[in-house]
Write an enzyme that holds these catalytic residues in place. Structure first.
Site, mmCIF file in Angstrom:
data_model
loop_
_atom_site.group_PDB
_atom_site.id
_atom_site.type_symbol
_atom_site.label_atom_id
_atom_site.label_comp_id
_atom_site.label_asym_id
_atom_site.label_seq_id
_atom_site.Cartn_x
_atom_site.Cartn_y
_atom_site.Cartn_z
ATOM 1 N N GLU A 56 0.628 -1.242 -0.067
ATOM 2 C CA GLU A 56 0.016 -0.017 0.057
ATOM 3 C C GLU A 56 0.844 1.264 0.083
ATOM 4 O O GLU A 56 1.715 1.332 0.730
ATOM 5 C CB GLU A 56 -1.008 0.167 1.106
ATOM 6 C CG GLU A 56 -2.141 1.165 1.297
ATOM 7 C CD GLU A 56 -3.376 0.667 1.979
ATOM 8 O OE1 GLU A 56 -4.022 0.152 1.475
ATOM 9 O OE2 GLU A 56 -3.037 1.133 3.195
ATOM 10 N N LYS A 58 0.785 4.626 1.245
ATOM 11 C CA LYS A 58 -0.106 5.406 2.189
ATOM 12 C C LYS A 58 0.452 6.361 3.090
ATOM 13 O O LYS A 58 1.701 6.039 3.707
ATOM 14 C CB LYS A 58 -0.406 4.221 3.156
ATOM 15 C CG LYS A 58 -1.515 4.443 4.402
ATOM 16 C CD LYS A 58 -1.558 3.196 5.045
ATOM 17 C CE LYS A 58 -2.722 3.459 6.289
ATOM 18 N NZ LYS A 58 -2.981 2.241 7.090
ATOM 19 N N LYS A 118 -7.830 2.654 -3.233
ATOM 20 C CA LYS A 118 -8.426 2.443 -1.812
ATOM 21 C C LYS A 118 -9.169 3.528 -1.533
ATOM 22 O O LYS A 118 -8.374 4.595 -1.281
ATOM 23 C CB LYS A 118 -6.969 2.155 -1.035
ATOM 24 C CG LYS A 118 -7.064 1.685 0.307
ATOM 25 C CD LYS A 118 -7.493 0.200 0.235
ATOM 26 C CE LYS A 118 -7.684 -0.349 1.663
ATOM 27 N NZ LYS A 118 -6.592 -0.096 2.602
ATOM 28 N N GLU A 167 -14.470 -6.161 1.523
ATOM 29 C CA GLU A 167 -13.767 -6.374 3.005
ATOM 30 C C GLU A 167 -14.838 -6.573 3.988
ATOM 31 O O GLU A 167 -15.606 -6.073 4.148
ATOM 32 C CB GLU A 167 -12.844 -5.010 3.087
ATOM 33 C CG GLU A 167 -12.517 -4.758 4.553
ATOM 34 C CD GLU A 167 -11.683 -3.543 4.495
ATOM 35 O OE1 GLU A 167 -10.814 -3.335 3.824
ATOM 36 O OE2 GLU A 167 -12.268 -2.882 5.476
ATOM 37 N N ASN A 191 -10.345 -7.500 7.380
ATOM 38 C CA ASN A 191 -9.656 -6.495 7.796
ATOM 39 C C ASN A 191 -9.457 -6.951 9.377
ATOM 40 O O ASN A 191 -10.242 -7.114 10.067
ATOM 41 C CB ASN A 191 -10.400 -5.414 7.872
ATOM 42 C CG ASN A 191 -9.271 -4.022 7.684
ATOM 43 O OD1 ASN A 191 -8.335 -4.259 8.292
ATOM 44 N ND2 ASN A 191 -9.756 -2.977 7.438
ATOM 45 N N GLU A 221 -5.859 -8.250 5.811
ATOM 46 C CA GLU A 221 -5.358 -6.728 5.743
ATOM 47 C C GLU A 221 -5.092 -6.135 6.846
ATOM 48 O O GLU A 221 -5.992 -6.383 7.941
ATOM 49 C CB GLU A 221 -6.542 -5.941 4.983
ATOM 50 C CG GLU A 221 -7.109 -6.489 3.793
ATOM 51 C CD GLU A 221 -8.351 -5.775 3.250
ATOM 52 O OE1 GLU A 221 -9.267 -6.287 2.544
ATOM 53 O OE2 GLU A 221 -8.698 -4.703 4.015
ATOM 54 N N SER A 222 -4.217 -5.509 6.932
ATOM 55 C CA SER A 222 -3.915 -4.502 8.240
ATOM 56 C C SER A 222 -3.021 -5.247 9.309
ATOM 57 O O SER A 222 -3.474 -6.353 9.592
ATOM 58 C CB SER A 222 -5.276 -3.916 8.803
ATOM 59 O OG SER A 222 -6.029 -3.312 7.829
HETATM 60 O O1 LIG Z 1 -5.435 2.828 8.625
HETATM 61 C C1 LIG Z 1 -6.464 3.230 9.237
HETATM 62 O O2 LIG Z 1 -6.327 3.983 10.148
HETATM 63 C C2 LIG Z 1 -7.841 3.170 8.947
HETATM 64 C C3 LIG Z 1 -8.776 3.874 9.628
HETATM 65 C C4 LIG Z 1 -9.914 3.662 9.337
HETATM 66 C C5 LIG Z 1 -10.532 3.044 8.021
HETATM 67 C C6 LIG Z 1 -9.556 2.515 7.386
HETATM 68 C C7 LIG Z 1 -8.443 2.438 7.672
HETATM 69 N N1 LIG Z 1 -7.233 1.774 6.888
HETATM 70 C C8 LIG Z 1 -7.528 1.367 5.918
HETATM 71 C C9 LIG Z 1 -7.088 -0.003 5.672
HETATM 72 O O3 LIG Z 1 -7.491 -0.868 5.354
HETATM 73 C C10 LIG Z 1 -5.322 -0.169 5.606
HETATM 74 O O4 LIG Z 1 -4.802 1.134 5.217
HETATM 75 C C11 LIG Z 1 -4.678 -1.201 4.908
HETATM 76 O O5 LIG Z 1 -5.310 -2.586 5.362
HETATM 77 C C12 LIG Z 1 -3.396 -1.410 5.308
HETATM 78 O O6 LIG Z 1 -3.277 -1.478 6.937
HETATM 79 P P1 LIG Z 1 -1.846 -1.263 7.601
HETATM 80 O O7 LIG Z 1 -0.861 -2.211 7.087
HETATM 81 O O8 LIG Z 1 -2.227 -1.438 9.124
HETATM 82 O O9 LIG Z 1 -1.510 0.154 7.392
#
Ligand SMILES: O=C(O)c1ccccc1NCC(=O)[C@H](O)[C@H](O)COP(=O)(O)O
Length: 274
Positions: A56, A58, A118, A167, A191, A221-222
């Site tokens: 990503e 970001k 995204k 998602e 997620n 994800e995340s």
């Molecule tokens: O990333 C956030 O804080 C967030 C808050 C509210 C809604 C969505 C959010 N993130 C979107 C995502 O799904 C992430 O950017 C993506 O999965 C990557 O996650 P990460 O590796 O933890 O940055």
């Protein structure tokens, strides 16, 4: 609740978009654009390692604020491509993630990888807009859409060559999504971040992936940041991962990709520029 605020902002943005955006005109333009790049395919049969990677682009997030001050989306995208990411995710939301549709356009010009727009899709115009910006897939978030909307948006996306990453974060959302007819090119994203509290736990993938029938690809994800996380996720049967913040905090992004994901297994399929 933060997610409600985001959706309220999207309602305002899409109301403005509706004032000038013509779907007929978009369809006409899309009909002469190059074909999309098969986002889901690259994360399944075409993946370069045992686990697929959506890396990503970001800059910031509601949960963490500014993540990468020296943010150059094109440089980051090229680095990801050279490090063997399968696909990229580019945030286009401006108010909460400091993203931009212009970043997606610029990344499209610079790399050959399939791209995910995204954003928080609540209106079908955003799907046509995603295609015009150069995306190959859109994100459909079950927490902000009805099952009927997910179905209809997935169909719209497929009609213009876009895959859908659908998602979910709860058992209820997962059951609703699995009740839908999933188009070819649909992926289930689990997620690990609770979008209301922002807490992340890989247990979300562990629990929810058990509900997914064999053959439906799952992307975790995340909140993924270590080889231990990757070991844990391999055991859940996930096809791939979506990683943003961990890479964005590294000085050497390419090294971080290799360390997290392991060596490339399909060297020949890496598309380098030159
Ligand atoms: O990333 C956030 O804080 C967030 C808050 C509210 C809604 C969505 C959010 N993130 C979107 C995502 O799904 C992430 O950017 C993506 O999965 C990557 O996650 P990460 O590796 O933890 O940055």
């Amino acid at each position: 609740m933060y997610l409600d605020r985001i959706v309220e902002t999207k309602r305002e943005e899409t109301a403005k978009l509706a004032e000038h955006f013509s779907i007929d005109k978009a369809i006409e333009t899309i009909s002469s654009m190059p074909a999309t790049k098969g986002f889901a395919q690259r994360l399944t049969a075409g993946k370069k390692r045992d686990m697929g990677l959506i890396a990503e682009v970001k800059k910031a997030s509601p949960s963490k604020g500014l993540i990468r001050p020296d943010f150059n989306p094109v440089e980051i995208a090229l680095t990801y491509e050279e490090a063997g990411a399968d696909c990229l995710s580019v945030l286009t939301d401006a108010p909460y993630f400091q993203g931009s549709g212009e970043y997606l356009k610029a990344v499209r010009k610079a790399v050959n990888l399939p791209l995910l727009r995204k954003d928080f899709v609540i209106d079908e115009r955003q799907i046509y807009e995603a295609r015009l910006l150069g995306a190959d897939a859109v994100l459909l978030i079950a927490a902000i859409l009805t099952p009927e909307q997910i179905s209809s948006f997935m169909k719209t996306a497929a009609s213009i060559g876009l895959d859908s990453l659908i998602e979910v974060h709860s058992v209820e959302e997962m059951k609703q999504v699995l009740d839908l007819e999933l188009y070819d090119g649909a992926l289930i994203g689990i997620n690990n971040r609770n979008l209301h509290t922002f807490e992340t736990s890989l247990a979300a993938t562990e629990v929810l992936s058990k509900l997914v029938p064999a053959g439906v690809p799952v992307i975790s994800e995340s909140g993924i940041s270590s080889t231990l996380d990757m070991e844990f996720l391999r055991k859940t049967g996930a096809s791939g991962v979506l990683v943003g913040e961990y890479f964005m905090r590294q000085k050497d992004i390419a090294a971080a990709v290799h360390n997290l994901m392991g060596p490339l297994q399909k060297e020949g399929s890496v598309h380098l520029h030159g």
